[in-house]
Structure formats: C-alpha cells, structure tokens
Write an enzyme that holds these catalytic residues in place. Structure first.
Site, short mmCIF file in Angstrom:
data_model
loop_
_atom_site.label_atom_id
_atom_site.label_comp_id
_atom_site.label_asym_id
_atom_site.label_seq_id
_atom_site.Cartn_x
_atom_site.Cartn_y
_atom_site.Cartn_z
N GLU A 104 30.95 2.63 -8.39
CA GLU A 104 30.76 2.10 -6.70
C GLU A 104 29.01 3.33 -6.36
O GLU A 104 27.86 2.76 -6.50
CB GLU A 104 31.51 2.92 -6.40
N ARG A 132 -1.23 -9.16 10.66
CA ARG A 132 -1.12 -8.29 11.74
C ARG A 132 -2.99 -7.55 12.17
O ARG A 132 -2.87 -7.44 10.65
CB ARG A 132 -0.69 -7.16 11.54
N GLN A 151 -6.34 2.03 3.86
CA GLN A 151 -5.67 2.03 3.29
C GLN A 151 -4.54 3.39 3.45
O GLN A 151 -3.96 3.70 2.28
CB GLN A 151 -6.84 3.55 2.02
#
Length: 382
Positions: free
Chosen positions: A245, A271, A282
């Site tokens: 797991e 956008r 940046q």
C-alpha cells in the site's frame, strides 16, 4: 536504474487513462456532494482488470509485476478525477487482494480471489480501532478459541470500504501476552456473517465517494479456515499489506499530481492579467516549474520502490520514504493549483478544490507522515 516502459506498459497506461476519462468521470461532482460509492463503476474497474492487477491469471488477475501495477494506478490517478473511487480501488487491491494472494491458502484463493479481482466483491482491511491507530499494540478486538474456530469480539473504525465490504481482512488479538509480535492473527470475515455488521458511516472532508466507517463484531464465529496465514502470524500479513500500500497507492498520487500540473499549465497559458497570460509572471511560472520537478522526483521514487517490492530487505524504508515524499508533494501541488487558479480554484466547477480536499488525507492514511519519519529514523539508527 532505467525505468523506460515497455510497449505493453505504455499501451496499458494509455488504455487505463482512456478508460478512466470515458467511463469514470461523469457525474463526479454530484457523487462527491452525495458521498455516494458508485458500485456500477466499481464493476467497470473490475472488468478493466484494475482490481486484480498482480493476482495470478487463474484466479482472475492480470499477473502483473509491481512496476506494471504502479504504471496502471498512476494512469488511473491521472485519468480519473474521482479521487474517492481511485482510493477505494487501491485500498481494496493493495490491502485486501494482495495479502490474500500472497498469504492465502489455495482454498481461500479459490473462494474469494476471483470475486475480488472481477469486482463482484468489495474488499476491506480492518486494523484501526478507536484507541488503536498508529499504536497497533493497543488493539482490543479479541479472537478466542471456540471449537473448530474462533469468536471475535470488538470493533474497528475508519475502515476504508468498510460500509460496502463483502469481505474483510480483520486483525484480532489471539494472544494478549505476545501482543503484535506473535499475538495478532488475520481473519477473513464475509459480509452477512452473524454478529458482523457495519456501524457508523463517516462523512469526510475529502475522498467522499470512498466509503469509510465502523465495523462491529459481536461474538462473530468463524471457522479455522478463516485464518489468513497462520495463527499469530498477523504481523506478517499486515506488513505485506503496508509494504504494497505505501509503495503503490502513491502511484495514484503521481497521476493526480500530473493531472493538476497539466490543468494549471493550461490555465496559466490562457488566463490573462495585466495584458499577458499569468504564466509569464515568475511568481506563477516558478511555482509551476517546482510542480514539474516534484512530479518527476515522485515518479522516480515510486518506480524504484515498485521494482524492489518482494526482493529488497529494506523495502519498509523505501516504502516509508516514498509514501512520505509523494503524499506531501500531492498536498503541496494541490494547494498550489488552487492558489494559482485564484478565485476559480476555490469554485467547485473547476474541480481543483476537490483535488485539494482529496489530497489532505494522503498524509494520514496508510500511516501518517510522522510515522513514516519514525520508520526512516529507525533505519538510520536514531
């Protein structure tokens, strides 16, 4: 190490991504709101072979090696936006199917393994109790000898898939003096066994389509044939489940990290603010660059650990490092994705807020980040 994928592994990855996108994502926002476990999609995952990846073909599995399992789970995490369903698949596969495959008798495999692999059964792994989470030595659920079998008394909590489980691998105290070191035994308990029933079904912050709840055992009698492995050998069974797991469930997270990266890159390219795409700033591009670096590091850790499963004596260290790094990377990536999407990231329809909610639990389940650091420290002699 060269982790170049074979043509077969590439084809598997592509087919799982395509399957997940086409079959598993419709209606996920509504399912998440309702906290509904999609049994119909569970069966589709079984038909796809995701529920029995490493199990032998004669028992309904795919006979895949651990690295191939990681590739398939990564593809599921990338293509499937239902984090709860992906988590349920991995919990079932790695903590129930795998221990049965590796520790079960031929009779147990013949009885249960095909159903687990095909998706006609939902499996669960039950060790956590109200007073026994990371501290397994505090386990109280007891199994006492009764004729040609055992009688179980007690309860488990926070059990993934528990409310829907048809088969539960439950750990009980069989020798109070030995406790976890020789005093714990794993039992396979079928749903509908007299005295065994699901208790409270928990509402959660994230992974809402993955059922989690209590399991109660009120004088539940099971035959000797229900013992998985040996009496007193529960620690070995549990160890197998945790190694698989912690090593491979995080492959799901790698896929989710890549999906969040791709989503954020697309958003940053389109956008517009102050007359240019936000990706030109940046403050945005550097966060995304860090996402990419962390993704590749996480993938390398998962692939390396997958290759060592079953062969490395230090696999518990490898698994702890992998689980720690990848889970914390997932949370950091999801948080950055929400931040970079701004107000849209806070809105349900853009789906990154759900990815963040789903990510938070990754540093808790399968052993908390603090427990993974404890394991790593012990390996360093601290």
């Amino acid at each position: 190490m060269d982790f170049s994928l074979t043509d077969e592994q590439k084809a598997l990855r592509d087919s799982v991504v395509r399957f997940a996108r086409n079959e598993l994502n419709a209606g996920v926002i509504e399912r998440d709101r309702a906290g509904r476990f999609p049994r119909e999609l569970w069966r589709k995952c079984g038909d796809m072979g995701l529920l029995g990846l490493p199990a032998p073909e004669q028992h309904g599995g795919a006979g895949a090696d651990a690295l191939t399992c990681a590739v398939a789970l990564e593809a599921l995490g990338y293509g499937c936006t239902d984090g709860g369903l992906g988590f349920s698949v991995a919990a079932h596969l790695l903590a129930c199917t795998v221990p049965l495959w590796l520790h079960g008798s031929e009779a147990q495999k013949a009885r249960y393994l095909e159903g687990l692999c095909r998706g006609t059964l939902v499996g669960a792994h039950a060790i956590t109790e109200p007073d026994s989470g990371s501290d397994t030595f505090a386990m109280r659920l007891r199994a006492t000898r009764d004729g040609h079998g055992w009688r179980l008394q007690g309860s488990k909590t926070f059990i993934s898939n528990g409310p829907e489980a048809d088969l539960v691998l439950v750990f009980a105290l069989t020798d109070a003096d030995k406790r976890f070191a020789g005093g714990i035994t794993g039992f396979l308990v079928e749903g509908g066994t007299p005295g065994f029933k699901a208790g409270q079904h928990f509402a959660k912050m994230g992974l809402r389509t993955a059922p989690v709840g209590e399991l109660n055992f009120d004088e539940v009698w099971v035959a000797d044939e229900a013992v998985l492995g040996t009496v007193g050998g529960g620690a070995a069974v549990f160890g197998t489940a945790m190694e698989w797991e912690r090593s491979l469930l995080v492959a799901l997270h790698v896929g989710a990290i890549e999906r969040l990266l791709d989503t954020t890159v697309r958003y940053a390219r389109t956008r517009q603010q102050f007359g240019q795409p936000i990706g030109k700033f940046q403050a945005v591009s550097h966060k995304i660059a860090d996402m990419k670096v962390q993704l590749e590091a996480a993938r390398l850790l998962v692939y390396r650990t997958a290759c060592r499963l079953g062969s490395s004596r230090s696999i518990s260290l490898d698994a702890a490092m992998t689980k720690l790094f990848v889970s914390e990377t997932l949370v950091r990536t999801a948080l950055d994705a929400v931040q970079l999407h701004g107000g849209y990231g806070f809105m349900e329809e853009y789906e990154v807020e759900r990815a963040l909610r789903d990510a938070i639990g990754s540093t808790i389940y399968s052993g908390t980040s603090e427990m993974q650091r404890n394991i790593i420290a012990r390996w360093l002699g601290l």
